[in-house]
Design an enzyme around this catalytic site. Structure first.
Site, PDB file in Angstrom:
ATOM      1  CG  HIS A 311     -71.692  17.196 -17.951  1.00 33.08           C
ATOM      2  ND1 HIS A 311     -71.687  18.126 -17.045  1.00 33.08           N
ATOM      3  CD2 HIS A 311     -72.932  16.905 -18.115  1.00 33.08           C
ATOM      4  CE1 HIS A 311     -73.057  18.465 -16.635  1.00 33.08           C
ATOM      5  NE2 HIS A 311     -73.768  17.661 -17.190  1.00 33.08           N
ATOM      6  CD  GLU A 312     -75.020  15.398 -21.531  1.00 30.33           C
ATOM      7  OE1 GLU A 312     -75.980  14.592 -20.885  1.00 30.33           O
ATOM      8  OE2 GLU A 312     -74.906  16.321 -20.810  1.00 30.33           O
ATOM      9  CG  HIS A 315     -76.083  13.273 -16.895  1.00 27.92           C
ATOM     10  ND1 HIS A 315     -76.071  13.499 -15.418  1.00 27.92           N
ATOM     11  CD2 HIS A 315     -75.932  14.586 -17.486  1.00 27.92           C
ATOM     12  CE1 HIS A 315     -76.305  14.810 -15.566  1.00 27.92           C
ATOM     13  NE2 HIS A 315     -76.272  15.595 -16.612  1.00 27.92           N
ATOM     14  CG  ASP A 326     -77.366  18.336 -14.878  1.00 30.84           C
ATOM     15  OD1 ASP A 326     -75.826  18.209 -14.983  1.00 30.84           O
ATOM     16  OD2 ASP A 326     -78.137  17.722 -15.507  1.00 30.84           O
TER      17      ASP A 326
END
Length: 360
Positions: A311-312, A315, A326
Site C-alpha cells: 500500500h505504501e 504512494h 487514499d
C-alpha cells in the site's frame, strides 16, 4: 470529463498543467464549506445535513488532525506539490476518539495551514477545494457501517510568499542513516528484530504483487470486482503498477524509495501503521506495524505487514506515477469506487493483492 481531468491530476509530485475540477452539487449526508482564515490558513465547516446523528471517522478526511492531504491546491492551473504524509491507518479496534460526533444539522469547524503541507513560498493567487469520503458509524458506535462523500466549494486566496515560507513544514527532511543497499532500508533505524520483520514484509510484498499482476491478466472477474474495468488499458496499468511494486520490494540498490523501520519525524500518530512522504519517496513504519498486524493475513481483506508495505509503495511517485491516493478504505468503500478512482486508490491494490493470495 472535468472530474476525470481532476482525477488525472491527483498525486502528481510536481506542479503540472491541470484542469481544476468543477464541483457538482451532489447530495451528501454532510456539507463541507471552506473559507479563508488568514494568509495560508483555511477553515473547513462540516455540517450534518441529515435528521439523525452521525459518527464520522477522521482518518484521511478533511477532519484529520494530522498533516494529511485534506485539500487540493492549484496555482496558475497547476497543482501545488503536497509535502505532507499519506498514512495507512489500522481499521480494526477503532476507538471513540478517532471519530467526530455530529448531531442532526450540527456543525464542527476544523482549521489548518496549507503552508505546513505545501510549498507556497512563491506567493500569489491559489485555488483550494476538497473532495473525499468519510467512513461512518452509528451514533456512539465505532463499527464502520457506511460512508458519505463530500465535495466542498472552491475558494481563491492571495498568499504572501514570505509569510508562507516562514511556516514550519509539518514533515521535514529525515536525517541520513546507514542504508542497506539490498533493500534501501535505513538499517540504523531498526531495533531488535524489526529489520528481519521488514525484510520478510518486503519479500512477501514482492510475491503478492507478482501474483496480483498475473491475476490482473488472467482473472477479469476479479479485476472487475476491484478495479471496475477489464479493458486493455486498465489491465496494462494495473499490471505495470504491481510489477513496479514487486521490483521496489525486491530492489538490489536500484529502488527509488528509502524505507525506515522507525519514525523520527513524528508521523506515527495513534492508529497509523505506516506512512509515506511522497515528496521525498520515503516510507516509515510505526510501532503497531510490528505489534498489531501479522506478516500475512489469511482473512479476506485483512490488514497485514505485506499489504501495508505494498500500500505504501503505491504512494511513492518513484514507484507509481501518478502516485496512488487514499480515496477509499476497506473493501466496502473500494467496491463502491468508480473505475477512474479505483485505479488511483492505494487500498484497491492492497485489497486486490490480499484477495488473490487468500482466494477471496
Amino acid at each position: 470529463m472535468q472530474l476525470i481531468a481532476f482525477l488525472a491530476a491527483l498525486g502528481v509530485p510536481v506542479a503540472f498543467a491541470a484542469t481544476i475540477p468543477s464541483v457538482p452539487l451532489n447530495h451528501s449526508m454532510i456539507d463541507v464549506k471552506l473559507s479563508a482564515a488568514g494568509n495560508s490558513m483555511v477553515k473547513a465547516t462540516i455540517t450534518n445535513n441529515g435528521d439523525r446523528a452521525l459518527n464520522l471517522l477522521r482518518f484521511n478526511t478533511i477532519m484529520d488532525e494530522h498533516p494529511t492531504r485534506k485539500v487540493m491546491v492549484y496555482q496558475n492551473g497547476a497543482e501545488v506539490q503536497f509535502t505532507g504524509m499519506l498514512p495507512r491507518y489500522m481499521m480494526s479496534n477503532l476507538t471513540p476518539d478517532y471519530f467526530v460526533s455530529l448531531g442532526p444539522k450540527a456543525s464542527v469547524e476544523h482549521s489548518f495551514d496549507l503552508a505546513a503541507t505545501h510549498d507556497l513560498s512563491r506567493g500569489g493567487k491559489i485555488t483550494v477545494m476538497a473532495q473525499g469520503t468519510v467512513p461512518t458509524a452509528e451514533e456512539h458506535g465505532t463499527t464502520i457501517t457506511g460512508h458519505t462523500v463530500y465535495e466542498s466549494n472552491k475558494i481563491t486566496m492571495e498568499v504572501d510568499g514570505n509569510k508562507a515560507a516562514a511556516v514550519v513544514q509539518a514533515m521535514g527532511k529525515v536525517k541520513a542513516g546507514s542504508i542497506d543497499k539490498r533493500s534501501k532500508v535505513v538499517t540504523s533505524s531498526c531495533h531488535g528484530n524489526q529489520l528481519q520483520v521488514l525484510q520478510t514484509a518486503l519479500a512477501n510484498s514482492a510475491r503478492l504483487s507478482q501474483a496480483a499482476a498475473k491475476a490482473a491478466q488472467s482473472n477479469p472477474r476479479k479485476l472487475q470486482e476491484y478495479f471496475k474495468a477489464t479493458d486493455s488499458g486498465t489491465v496494462q496499468k494495473v499490471v505495470s503498477r504491481f510489477m513496479s511494486v514487486a521490483r521496489e520490494s525486491s530492489s538490489n540498490s536500484a529502488g527509488g524509495t528509502t524505507y525506515y523501520c522507525n519514525d523520527s519525524m513524528g508521523g506515527c500518530h495513534p492508529g497509523v501503521l505506516a506512512y509515506t512522504l511522497p515528496s521525498q519517496n520515503l516510507v516509515v513504519n510505526c510501532p503497531i506495524y510490528y505489534s498489531d498486524i501479522p506478516a500475512l493475513n489469511k482473512r479476506c481483506h485483512g490488514q497485514d505487514q505485506a499489504t501495508t508495505t505494498l500500500h505504501e509503495f503505491t504512494h511513492n511517485p518513484a514507484v507509481v506515477s501518478p502516485f496512488a491516493q487514499d480515496l477509499g478504505y476497506g473493501y466496502d468503500r473500494v467496491a463502491a469506487l468508480p473505475a477512474s478512482k479505483a485505479i488511483q486508490n492505494a487500498d484497491t491494490y492492497a485489497l486486490f493483492a490480499n484477495a488473490i493470495y487468500v482466494g477471496c
